[in-house]
Design a protein around this motif. Structure first.
Motif, short mmCIF file in Angstrom:
data_model
loop_
_atom_site.label_atom_id
_atom_site.label_comp_id
_atom_site.label_asym_id
_atom_site.label_seq_id
_atom_site.Cartn_x
_atom_site.Cartn_y
_atom_site.Cartn_z
N UNK A 123 0.83 -1.20 0.00
CA UNK A 123 0.00 0.00 0.00
C UNK A 123 0.87 1.26 0.00
N UNK B 272 -13.12 -4.75 -6.17
CA UNK B 272 -11.75 -5.21 -6.41
C UNK B 272 -11.43 -5.22 -7.90
N UNK C 186 -2.67 -8.83 -14.13
CA UNK C 186 -1.60 -8.17 -13.37
C UNK C 186 -1.16 -6.86 -14.01
N UNK D 160 -3.15 -11.61 -1.51
CA UNK D 160 -3.09 -12.89 -2.21
C UNK D 160 -2.57 -12.61 -3.61
N UNK D 161 -1.30 -12.35 -3.71
CA UNK D 161 -0.72 -12.03 -5.01
C UNK D 161 0.75 -12.43 -5.05
N UNK E 157 -5.60 -5.22 -6.49
CA UNK E 157 -4.22 -5.65 -6.77
C UNK E 157 -3.65 -6.52 -5.64
N UNK E 158 -4.24 -6.40 -4.46
CA UNK E 158 -3.78 -7.22 -3.34
C UNK E 158 -4.23 -8.68 -3.49
N UNK E 159 -5.20 -8.90 -4.38
CA UNK E 159 -5.80 -10.24 -4.48
C UNK E 159 -5.74 -10.81 -5.89
N UNK E 160 -4.73 -10.38 -6.65
CA UNK E 160 -4.67 -10.75 -8.07
C UNK E 160 -4.74 -12.27 -8.29
N UNK E 161 -4.09 -13.04 -7.42
CA UNK E 161 -4.04 -14.50 -7.64
C UNK E 161 -5.41 -15.14 -7.46
N UNK F 248 2.55 -3.09 -14.00
CA UNK F 248 2.34 -4.49 -13.68
C UNK F 248 2.41 -4.60 -12.17
N UNK F 249 1.75 -5.60 -11.60
CA UNK F 249 1.67 -5.72 -10.13
C UNK F 249 2.97 -5.31 -9.44
N UNK F 250 4.09 -5.84 -9.90
CA UNK F 250 5.36 -5.59 -9.20
C UNK F 250 6.27 -4.59 -9.93
#
Lengths: 345, 575
Positions: free
Chosen positions: A189, A318, A283, B528-529, A333-337, A204-206
């Protein structure tokens, strides 16, 4: 010339037919290519340019460890055509670097960035957050330090404990503190806030980049473009199948010597290809593109399925859905998976 | 040992020989135990005469003691095998008493004498003390190297009387086992005490009253060998095409419908001791599971089951088992032989509830427990537990058993280094974690055996587990009030480990009626990523997420909480 360099060049020859398109990016990574002698690096790049059709202004990235970086090397790398560096800084805090078992210390991290920015403009650094040794304030400090160097590309990863690694064992034996998912969420965050303010694109996420500084190479993974990986453990993808070389160095060299690329291949079913598209695109900043004719079918049937599966996540704010795309919100983005798995076909 | 006897007498050629040759289930070989009895006929020439010996190899575990008792009833003599390094075990003693009850000639054998740690003089003393034989009567043997095999065979001929029995009397054959063959139906193994059974005879099972034609009779070599008749004294088999398991009961007597004989003494129905629900992991596989359970029952008549429905798990079966090992075996056989993945719920013993109106209700399932306001009292089954150990572990065992509501009845030294402890204990206390605790508190130097001794009044309550306020019926347990709090707390802790974090907070509660006795909270998932997703990560990551999606499909919804199947096994995983 070391056997490995020889083998990699030979593999490029053996795999010549794998790539039909013009090569836009070259990435020298996976391990420590910054240790390779400059002449060998030069030979690899030259060989690739002669075997494949490489664009003149191709992005050529070298992955470097901070402790391998010297002024002399930087000059040499630049002279052989490397135009982008990816440096594994990880942290600017000593305690944190020790916990992560890194060879360099904080002052060397600062020193090598000072040097690198002198010769290279297109630099990416890796930062790791959510380790037990990194407080919220130190994490903020790590981010601001990177910003102070005006590094245009940041890859920021939450520390992940892979099963069966040394770290995993130490944690199980209570010799190292376990990672705290709540703290990682907090750091993520903070990261998004700080880099948004500093005008970085969260593409991208990261991965975060200043305008025009996205990694072209990594972006092609996320666009589903074909790529060829050379060397032990390297992965290749041609749009419908993926193959990866064996990991064992000695066996790799031996096999290449006999003109055989020692790899395993996985042919992806259309569903698997679609699932990968969903997983990867979710992502990215652009998200799932409902106008992409390859995936969405002409009758929108895939879109309809995805929309049904996505409802509950939309209700939780989300994801954001429009006529044209489905994207993760910052909250998502915290729950992408979990969201990707839910949208799988 | 059975392997060596067969090998030595050339009953089995070297080509067919393998370890535990009689134990034909993979599970038996893997666990090194015998689950089903096996019979085989041995021919042995001795002093110029040809002898026929019938060997029955039986399970040793307490769960199968009824089966052992019937096998013993079918014999004239027994080999009492005592492991040279272990000495007398609790089950040695109970099986010995069974043999003595059946008036068998006992040949004591010390086995594995060539192992490291063999204590031949000490074990000899133990045996002499136990059965009152002379030290000379004990045969020293090793199944591994073949020492003493010849002595055993000679002792069998010299010491065990040949079977008596009258071929002209009405047929009386004791059923000691049955197996199911998908082509031929149930094959019944028996020992004939009187009379002759011939191919084509119309036979009758006295206890069940079922009548069949003997389509094939014969004796048991390594494979079945068909004969025109089998006579008094012999062990044999009969094939009748029987396809209903309930017609065949171990302990029943076969006779001829035309000339009926009397029941051989001592038939009793085996009663299940432990009950648990078995449910398919996927609700839509219920019909398939039913089919498999029925097939398995043909092979194992001691398994009982009836339909059970659970809100959490859908349709399944309430099963009765002879004991915990039996339960474990059934579960494993379902998985291996029938390819079923099942969820087994909290096992419980059979309680008896008496209502204030005076009705008696058998409670084999927490849902059958009457409302506490309508209850007069509950009774629970008690056992006599016999434990044999080394003197230094007496303290630990006392602590363990007294903590399990045990009452010490007797303590006696079999030899200066072997002590026998006898407790009266509630059966329910050994259902969960008794064996493991006993093993760990004695470093494995304790053997344990038990026998039921009737019902006693007890303060048993039904404990429920709630997830965000919704009851999970499959996790309800019947438990003594004094143990409820501790059990509830441990179960909540275990569930906290086994339930994945979800998008919201989850309250896990254990409650007796409306009273919450334990609580744990699982905080909402914050993240969860995966960090990295580059070229080399994509395949692995996709597979992981696909698996996760698949796993989610198998989860059960309790209110708003998704519960993975492992959570339903939480009770069995308590430390």
């Amino acid at each position: 010339m070391p056997e490995m360099v020889q083998a990699i060049i030979k593999e490029a020859e053996l795999q010549k037919a794998y790539l039909n398109e013009v090569v836009e990016t070259i990435y020298l990574g996976g391990g420590t290519p910054s240790l390779i002698m400059i002449d060998d690096l030069q030979l690899i790049i030259a060989s690739l340019k002669s075997i494949f059709e490489v664009e003149d202004d191709a992005e050529i990235t070298l992955e470097a460890n901070p402790d391998d970086i010297t002024e002399e090397k930087l000059i040499a790398w630049k002279s052989i055509g490397i135009n982008r560096l990816s440096i594994g800084i990880q942290s600017f805090a000593d305690e944190d670097l020790i916990w992560m078992n890194r060879a360099h210390n904080a002052s060397h991290a600062l020193f090598c960035l000072q040097l690198a920015t002198k010769y290279f403009d297109n630099i990416s650094i890796d930062l790791i957050y959510g380790t037990p040794t990194l407080s919220d304030d130190e994490w903020k400090k790590n981010i601001t330090t990177a910003l102070a160097f005006n590094i245009p590309h940041l890859s920021c990863y939450a520390l992940t404990v892979e099963p069966k690694t040394a770290l995993d064992k130490l944690i199980i034996q209570h010799k190292k503190e376990n990672i705290d998912a709540d703290k990682q969420a907090k750091h993520f965050e903070i990261l998004m806030q700080y880099l948004d303010t500093a005008n970085y694109e969260h593409y991208e996420i990261s991965n975060f980049a200043k305008p025009d500084y996205r990694s072209k190479h990594n972006s092609s993974y996320w666009k589903g473009l074909p790529y060829l990986g050379l060397g032990p453990s390297a992965h290749s993808f041609n749009g419908t199948s993926r193959q990866w070389n064996i990991a064992n160095n000695a066996l790799y060299i031996k096999s290449i010597d006999r003109n055989i690329v020692p790899s395993e291949t996985e042919i992806l079913t259309p569903t698997q290809q679609l699932n990968e598209y969903i997983m990867i695109r979710l992502r990215t900043k652009e998200g799932i593109d409902f106008n992409n004719k390859r995936w969405m079918m002409t009758d929108d049937s895939i879109k309809k399925i995805i929309l049904t599966l996505a409802k509950k996540w939309e209700a939780q704010n989300k994801i954001l859905i429009t006529e044209d795309f489905l994207r993760l919100t910052d909250k998502g983005k915290f729950f992408a998976d979990g969201i990707a798995a839910d949208l799988f076909q | 040992m059975a392997d060596r006897l067969l090998e030595h007498t050339k009953t089995i050629g070297a080509r067919d020989m393998m370890n535990q040759v009689l134990d034909d289930m993979d599970l038996e070989r893997e666990k090194g135990i015998t689950i089903k009895s096996h019979a085989i006929q041995i021919n042995y020439p001795y002093k110029g005469e040809e002898y026929i010996l019938n060997l029955i190899d039986t399970p040793g575990h307490v769960d199968f003691s009824y089966e052992v008792s019937r096998a013993l009833a079918a014999c004239e003599g027994a080999l009492l095998l005592v492991d040279a390094s272990q000495g007398i075990q609790a089950q040695t003693i109970s099986n010995l008493y069974l043999a003595i009850d059946n008036d068998l000639e006992i040949i004591p054998v010390i086995n594995k004498i060539d192992m490291d740690g063999a204590m031949i003089p000490e074990v000899t003393d133990q045996i002499v003390e136990l059965i009152g034989c002379k030290a000379d009567d004990i045969i020293l043997a090793s199944g591994k190297s073949g020492i003493g095999i010849e002595d055993i065979l000679q002792a069998i001929i010299e010491r065990i009387p040949a079977p008596k029995g009258n071929e002209d009397a009405p047929l009386q054959a004791l059923v000691f086992d049955s197996v199911f063959n998908s082509f031929r139906g149930i094959i019944v193994y028996y020992r004939i005490f009187n009379g002759i059974i011939r191919k084509g005879d119309k036979i009758q099972f006295i206890a069940t009253g079922a009548e069949y034609e003997a389509q094939e009779v014969g004796v048991l070599k390594l494979t079945m060998t068909s004969k025109s008749e089998v006579k008094a004294g012999d062990v044999g088999y009969v094939i009748t095409g029987i396809k209903t398991a309930k017609d065949i009961k171990v302990g029943d007597t076969i006779t001829l419908a035309s000339k009926p004989g009397k029941m051989i003494h001592g038939f009793e129905e085996v009663k299940p001791m432990v009950f648990a629900g078995i449910f398919p992991v996927n609700t839509d596989e219920f019909e398939e599971l039913r089919d498999c359970m029925e097939k398995l029952q043909l092979n194992d008549a001691s398994l009982t089951f009836e339909l059970e429905t659970s809100q959490a798990l859908g349709f399944g079966f309430r099963c009765g088992f002879l004991g915990l090992l039996h339960m474990e075996i059934i579960q494993e056989r379902l998985e291996r032989e029938f390819n079923q993945t099942v969820i087994t719920t909290v096992p419980n013993v059979s309680f008896i509830a008496y209502t204030s109106k005076g009705d008696r209700i058998d409670v084999n399932n927490p849902t059958e427990m009457p409302d506490p306001t309508k209850l007069d009292r509950i009774e629970e089954p008690f056992i006599k537990a016999q434990i044999i150990t080394l003197p230094e572990y007496i303290g630990n065992i006392m602590t363990l058993c007294l903590g399990k509501r045990g009452i010490l009845i007797n303590q006696s030294y079999l030899t200066p280094t072997r002590v026998e402890l006898v407790f009266e204990m509630p059966l329910t206390e050994i259902v969960f974690d008794f064996y493991d605790k006993l093993k760990s508190s004695t470093r494995g130097y304790a053997s344990f055996d038990y026998a039921p001794i009737g019902y006693r009044e007890a303060d048993i309550v039904k404990m429920d587990i709630l997830l965000n306020g919704d009851k999970v019926d499959a996790l309800s347990a019947l438990i003594h009030r004094s143990r409820a709090q501790d059990f509830g707390r441990r179960l909540c802790e275990k569930l906290k480990e086994l339930l994945p974090k979800q998008q919201f907070q989850i309250a896990i509660q254990a409650a007796i009626g409306a009273k919450v006795i334990a609580r744990e909270t699982i905080s909402a998932m914050r993240k969860d990523v995966t960090a990295k997703c580059y070229g080399g990560d994509i395949s692995r990551k996709r597979k992981l997420l696909e698996k996760q999606k698949e796993g989610k499909k198998r989860m059960r919804q309790i209110g708003n909480v998704e519960v993975p199947q492992e959570a339903f096994l939480a009770v069995l995983k308590l430390d």
